[in-house]
Design a protein around this motif. Structure first.
Motif, PDB file in Angstrom:
ATOM      1  N   GLY A  10       0.876  -1.273   0.020  1.00 19.53           N
ATOM      2  CA  GLY A  10       0.067  -0.058   0.081  1.00 19.53           C
ATOM      3  C   GLY A  10       0.719   1.149  -0.150  1.00 19.53           C
ATOM      4  N   GLY A  11       0.245   2.329  -0.273  1.00 16.50           N
ATOM      5  CA  GLY A  11       0.927   3.707  -0.448  1.00 16.50           C
ATOM      6  C   GLY A  11       1.520   3.983   1.102  1.00 16.50           C
ATOM      7  N   LYS A  12       0.597   3.744   2.161  1.00 16.72           N
ATOM      8  CA  LYS A  12       1.283   4.199   3.427  1.00 16.72           C
ATOM      9  C   LYS A  12       1.909   3.176   4.194  1.00 16.72           C
ATOM     10  CE  LYS A  12      -2.109   7.924   3.765  1.00 16.72           C
ATOM     11  NZ  LYS A  12      -3.052   8.319   4.810  1.00 16.72           N
ATOM     12  N   ARG A  13       1.135   1.762   4.159  1.00 20.87           N
ATOM     13  CA  ARG A  13       1.658   0.784   4.876  1.00 20.87           C
ATOM     14  C   ARG A  13       1.604  -0.602   4.130  1.00 20.87           C
ATOM     15  NH1 ARG A  13      -2.296   2.979   6.923  1.00 20.87           N
ATOM     16  NH2 ARG A  13      -4.117   1.947   6.382  1.00 20.87           N
ATOM     17  N   CYS A  14       2.180  -1.601   4.387  1.00 24.53           N
ATOM     18  CA  CYS A  14       2.157  -2.759   3.765  1.00 24.53           C
ATOM     19  C   CYS A  14       1.763  -4.047   4.757  1.00 24.53           C
ATOM     20  CB  CYS A  14       3.458  -3.169   3.163  1.00 24.53           C
ATOM     21  SG  CYS A  14       3.867  -1.987   1.960  1.00 24.53           S
ATOM     22  N   GLY A  15       0.575  -4.765   4.617  1.00 27.28           N
ATOM     23  CA  GLY A  15       0.439  -6.003   5.552  1.00 27.28           C
ATOM     24  C   GLY A  15       1.403  -7.188   5.137  1.00 27.28           C
ATOM     25  N   ILE A  16       1.660  -8.053   6.023  1.00 23.40           N
ATOM     26  CA  ILE A  16       2.983  -8.869   5.991  1.00 23.40           C
ATOM     27  C   ILE A  16       2.108 -10.120   6.438  1.00 23.40           C
ATOM     28  CG2 ILE A  16       5.044  -9.938   6.411  1.00 23.40           C
ATOM     29  CD1 ILE A  16       5.129  -7.113   4.829  1.00 23.40           C
TER      30      ILE A  16
END
Length: 136
Positions: A10-16
């Motif tokens: 995502g532009g702000k954060r990434c789920g892992i």
């Protein structure tokens, strides 16, 4: 044995999300600020063996790439340069956020916790990874 690691970029954060070492179970791991993602991945790969990255592929309803894909492509180039021995697979991520939200509703997570977009991203990454495992 190596794990498979999924990224809901995502532009702000990434789920892992990651698999267990037997590659049977997909579990949400964390959410990482997008600016810190490569640093986080380097640290993780130094501790855990990863055999594959699975990255969500955002598409529109008719199958064409969404606007988000423009953000993901430069990341994929950097990812391949940083980890040349770890292949990258793409998985259609349409509806993962909606499925993640519905999963939170069904599991009884409080309204306040459901507003946590980081949790939605982490669950979305888990769904992406589950889709990949299901289609092996």
């Amino acid at each position: 044995m190596a794990r498979i690691l999924a990224i809901d970029y995502g532009g702000k954060r990434c789920g892992i999300a990651v698999t267990d070492e037997s590659k049977i179970i997909a579990s949400g791991l964390t959410t990482v600020d997008t600016k810190e993602l490569l640093i986080w991945l380097k640290e993780y790969v130094a501790k855990e063996e990863v055999e594959l990255f699975v990255v969500g592929e955002p598409k529109r309803m008719h199958g064409e790439a969404s606007e988000s894909e423009k953000l993901i492509q430069p990341f994929l180039v950097k990812l391949s340069k940083e980890f040349p021995s770890i292949p990258v697979k793409r998985i259609d991520e349409r509806f993962t956020s909606k499925i993640a939200f519905n999963t939170m509703l069904a599991s009884g997570i409080s309204k306040k916790r459901r507003r946590d977009k980081a949790l939605v991203d982490q669950i979305s990454a888990t769904i992406i990874l589950q889709d990949y495992l299901y289609n092996l």
